[in-house]
Write a protein that holds these residues in place. Sequence first.
Motif, PDB file in Angstrom:
ATOM      1  N   HIS A 131      -3.266  -0.221   0.944  1.00  0.00           N
ATOM      2  CA  HIS A 131      -3.346   0.805   1.978  1.00  0.00           C
ATOM      3  C   HIS A 131      -2.570   0.438   3.236  1.00  0.00           C
ATOM      4  CE1 HIS A 131      -6.842   1.856  -0.567  1.00  0.00           C
ATOM      5  NE2 HIS A 131      -6.504   3.088  -0.236  1.00  0.00           N
ATOM      6  N   ARG A 163       5.142  15.900  -5.452  1.00  0.00           N
ATOM      7  CA  ARG A 163       4.978  15.600  -4.028  1.00  0.00           C
ATOM      8  C   ARG A 163       6.055  14.634  -3.551  1.00  0.00           C
ATOM      9  NH1 ARG A 163      -1.573  14.621  -3.808  1.00  0.00           N
ATOM     10  NH2 ARG A 163      -2.199  16.780  -4.138  1.00  0.00           N
ATOM     11  N   SER A 257       2.856   6.310  -3.457  1.00  0.00           N
ATOM     12  CA  SER A 257       1.817   6.319  -2.444  1.00  0.00           C
ATOM     13  C   SER A 257       1.393   7.752  -2.134  1.00  0.00           C
ATOM     14  CB  SER A 257       2.310   5.639  -1.164  1.00  0.00           C
ATOM     15  OG  SER A 257       2.515   4.268  -1.367  1.00  0.00           O
ATOM     16  N   SER A 258       0.189   7.878  -1.621  1.00  0.00           N
ATOM     17  CA  SER A 258      -0.344   9.169  -1.219  1.00  0.00           C
ATOM     18  C   SER A 258       0.478   9.766  -0.090  1.00  0.00           C
ATOM     19  CB  SER A 258      -1.802   8.997  -0.770  1.00  0.00           C
ATOM     20  OG  SER A 258      -2.248  10.112  -0.038  1.00  0.00           O
ATOM     21  N   ARG A 259       0.406  11.076   0.049  1.00  0.00           N
ATOM     22  CA  ARG A 259       1.076  11.749   1.171  1.00  0.00           C
ATOM     23  C   ARG A 259       0.500  11.295   2.510  1.00  0.00           C
ATOM     24  NH1 ARG A 259      -2.595  15.145  -1.049  1.00  0.00           N
ATOM     25  NH2 ARG A 259      -4.082  16.197   0.330  1.00  0.00           N
ATOM     26  N   GLY A 269      -3.528   6.707  -3.354  1.00  0.00           N
ATOM     27  CA  GLY A 269      -4.300   7.938  -3.287  1.00  0.00           C
ATOM     28  C   GLY A 269      -5.359   8.038  -4.361  1.00  0.00           C
ATOM     29  N   SER A 270      -6.035   9.168  -4.406  1.00  0.00           N
ATOM     30  CA  SER A 270      -7.161   9.342  -5.333  1.00  0.00           C
ATOM     31  C   SER A 270      -6.702   9.353  -6.789  1.00  0.00           C
ATOM     32  CB  SER A 270      -7.905  10.633  -5.009  1.00  0.00           C
ATOM     33  OG  SER A 270      -7.042  11.760  -5.112  1.00  0.00           O
ATOM     34  N   THR A 271      -5.534   9.962  -7.058  1.00  0.00           N
ATOM     35  CA  THR A 271      -5.046   9.990  -8.437  1.00  0.00           C
ATOM     36  C   THR A 271      -4.728   8.584  -8.930  1.00  0.00           C
ATOM     37  OG1 THR A 271      -4.127  12.219  -8.202  1.00  0.00           O
ATOM     38  CG2 THR A 271      -3.240  10.855  -9.978  1.00  0.00           C
ATOM     39  N   ARG A 288       5.769   4.732   0.323  1.00  0.00           N
ATOM     40  CA  ARG A 288       6.332   6.047   0.597  1.00  0.00           C
ATOM     41  C   ARG A 288       7.716   5.876   1.234  1.00  0.00           C
ATOM     42  NH1 ARG A 288       3.964  10.410   5.002  1.00  0.00           N
ATOM     43  NH2 ARG A 288       5.771  11.797   4.986  1.00  0.00           N
TER      44      ARG A 288
END
Length: 291
Positions: A131, A163, A257-259, A269-271, A288
Amino acid sequence: MSESIRIVVGYTADDSGADALAFGARLAGATEAFLEVVMILPIEARGGVVPRDPGYERHVKARSQRWLAEASAKIGDDIEQSLHIRYAESFAEGLVDAAHEFGASLIVVGSARGAALGRARIGSVASALLHAADVPVALAPAGSREVPTSLGVTRITAAIGLRAGASAVLEASVRLGRATHAPLRLLSLVPIDLPNGMDEELADLTSTAHADEVLAEAQRALPDGVEATVSTATGSSIEESVRGLDWHAGEIVLVGSSRLATPSRLFLGSTGSKMLRELPVPMIVVPRPNN
């Protein structure tokens, strides 16, 4: 990859550290990378918080060096490596600093205690890295120490979405595939989480069309001369989708990475978190991109 490419392994004197080192060695062997094996000691071990005790400091450092040497000896002479002791406020902070110091392109850590054999579990160190790190992070599943280094890397799977950040995963997967000479698979995860009352046939068609669009766009973005197989996973959840796929013993999965991640940083991220719980192979999380 070549000798100039470096992989940092966060080593601890337990099964998790052995798993991280084994996977790092397998990847280094497949890519001809240089392995930087790093053991992070708390800052107070060198008298940063309590009055300095040179005898205690020497004892802790000597013990850690012994653990590193014993672990390193199990890798063999085929893998170029260097052993390091570093001090930091936290293990994660020390590993990121080490990656910057050595110009490493990857940090490898093991799973938290209690992970099922062949599965990964995120502990405090991995969570902090996944993170916040600004270099890719790999999480080695429990039992990775039982996988022979000679197996190498048998396939690279890139989990592709629409995304922002998909391009970074694709580029990293292509580079790793070239370095390891492993085949590339483009994967679209399309779990079908149906709202109450929604027509199942319509939802299935929509999901299939979305998956086809994702994969077609990724294939068009591949560099000339790079080929990849495509696969679509479907199921009632991400976990079910992952369980329904075939996985090679020497496979590696790359996710983005998550948005929510800031540019050039990681944020699992959650996925990705749901995938990780079911994956029987190592996962690499890619930061990202800036744009």
